[in-house]
Scaffold this active site. Structure first.
Site, PDB file in Angstrom:
ATOM      1  N   ASP A  15       1.725  -0.759   0.728  1.00  0.00           N
ATOM      2  CA  ASP A  15       0.965  -1.706  -0.113  1.00  0.00           C
ATOM      3  C   ASP A  15       1.611  -1.116  -1.720  1.00  0.00           C
ATOM      4  O   ASP A  15       2.267  -0.047  -1.895  1.00  0.00           O
ATOM      5  CB  ASP A  15      -0.392  -1.091   0.154  1.00  0.00           C
ATOM      6  CG  ASP A  15      -1.527  -1.664  -1.035  1.00  0.00           C
ATOM      7  OD1 ASP A  15      -1.252  -2.969  -1.288  1.00  0.00           O
ATOM      8  OD2 ASP A  15      -2.359  -1.222  -1.618  1.00  0.00           O
ATOM      9  N   ASP A 191      -4.147   1.674   0.817  1.00  0.00           N
ATOM     10  CA  ASP A 191      -5.580   2.317   0.255  1.00  0.00           C
ATOM     11  C   ASP A 191      -6.810   1.528   0.433  1.00  0.00           C
ATOM     12  O   ASP A 191      -7.602   2.310   0.334  1.00  0.00           O
ATOM     13  CB  ASP A 191      -5.316   2.603  -1.346  1.00  0.00           C
ATOM     14  CG  ASP A 191      -5.440   1.589  -1.945  1.00  0.00           C
ATOM     15  OD1 ASP A 191      -6.367   1.257  -2.877  1.00  0.00           O
ATOM     16  OD2 ASP A 191      -4.663   0.496  -1.826  1.00  0.00           O
TER      17      ASP A 191
END
Length: 246
Positions: A15, A191
């Site tokens: 990510d 996250d």
């Protein structure tokens, strides 16, 4: 659980915001530090190219944030996907322009709420007005309700409407059919709740999700923060280089 270091049998999906870059007050203010770029580049080479970025951002923004790197990438949660020189894109959802007009009126009426426009999705950011979360959710739900094939996604101080088929998990599955990812063990690092289907996809394929930061998660592994991720990337690259030494 702390993650073991990567080996040649692994591939890695990363990510961007909150994972490689600190989350900023506005999306355009986020930056990937040069030291992080160097470690990503080193690991991309050590994994023989089996490293991809999977982000909610469009690929154009991924490239700009990671420049001069040009990596395999999935943007807008998989609505865009690039492997090698080829880029595949889902159709732009019907009705997105109507939703955009409604959400722009909402953002204009609520100071501190920002509408972010993408080719395949729309986001309402409310980091400056966290007390408006339920109102933002209702506005997004009302604007999207008349249109089929779309889904709402909640992230860190953001609500997004996007194609139902665009998921980070689907992007992982697609990459895993291609070289140099095919046949490797996938690890997905992220996250946010928007990364959970990426974690699950990696684990369905015999690999692991790697959660950055706190919060409930399906990920098998966890690191405390972005700095800890950078160290892990560096240590994995170092270990792979040593494994190659005669």
């Amino acid at each position: 659980m702390q993650p073991p270091l990567l080996s040649k049998r692994h591939c890695l999906f990363l990510d961007l915001d909150g994972t490689l870059a600190e989350i900023a007050a506005r999306p355009e203010l986020a930056r990937v530090e040069e030291e992080m770029k160097r470690e990503v580049a080193r690991l991309h080479g050590a994994l023989e190219g089996a490293l991809a970025i999977v982000s909610g951002r469009p690929i154009s923004q991924i490239d700009a944030m990671l420049a001069p790197l040009h990596l395999p990438a999935a943007g807008v949660h998989g609505a865009e996907r690039r492997a090698g020189d080829a880029t595949e894109m889902l159709p732009v959802p019907e009705g997105l322009s109507d939703i955009e007009r409604a959400l722009q009126r909402f953002a204009d009426a609520h100071e501190g709420v920002l509408l972010e426009k993408k080719a395949h999705a729309l986001c309402l950011h409310f980091r400056a007005r966290p007390e408006l979360e339920s109102i933002v959710h209702n506005a997004m739900q009302e604007a999207a309700a008349p249109h089929a094939g779309l889904t709402l996604m909640k992230g860190k101080m953001v609500m997004e409407v996007k194609p139902q088929a665009a998921t980070k998990g689907a992007a992982v599955h697609a990459f895993m059919t291609l070289e140099p990812f095919a046949g490797r063990v996938p690890v997905f690092a992220g996250d946010d709740v928007t990364d959970e289907d990426g974690f699950q996809a990696a684990q369905e394929l015999g690999g692991a999700g790697l959660k950055i930061g706190s919060g409930r998660t399906a990920a098998a592994w966890r690191l405390a923060d972005i700095a800890a991720l950078r160290r892990w990337l560096a240590q994995s690259a170092d270990g792979l280089k040593k494994a190659e030494a005669p």
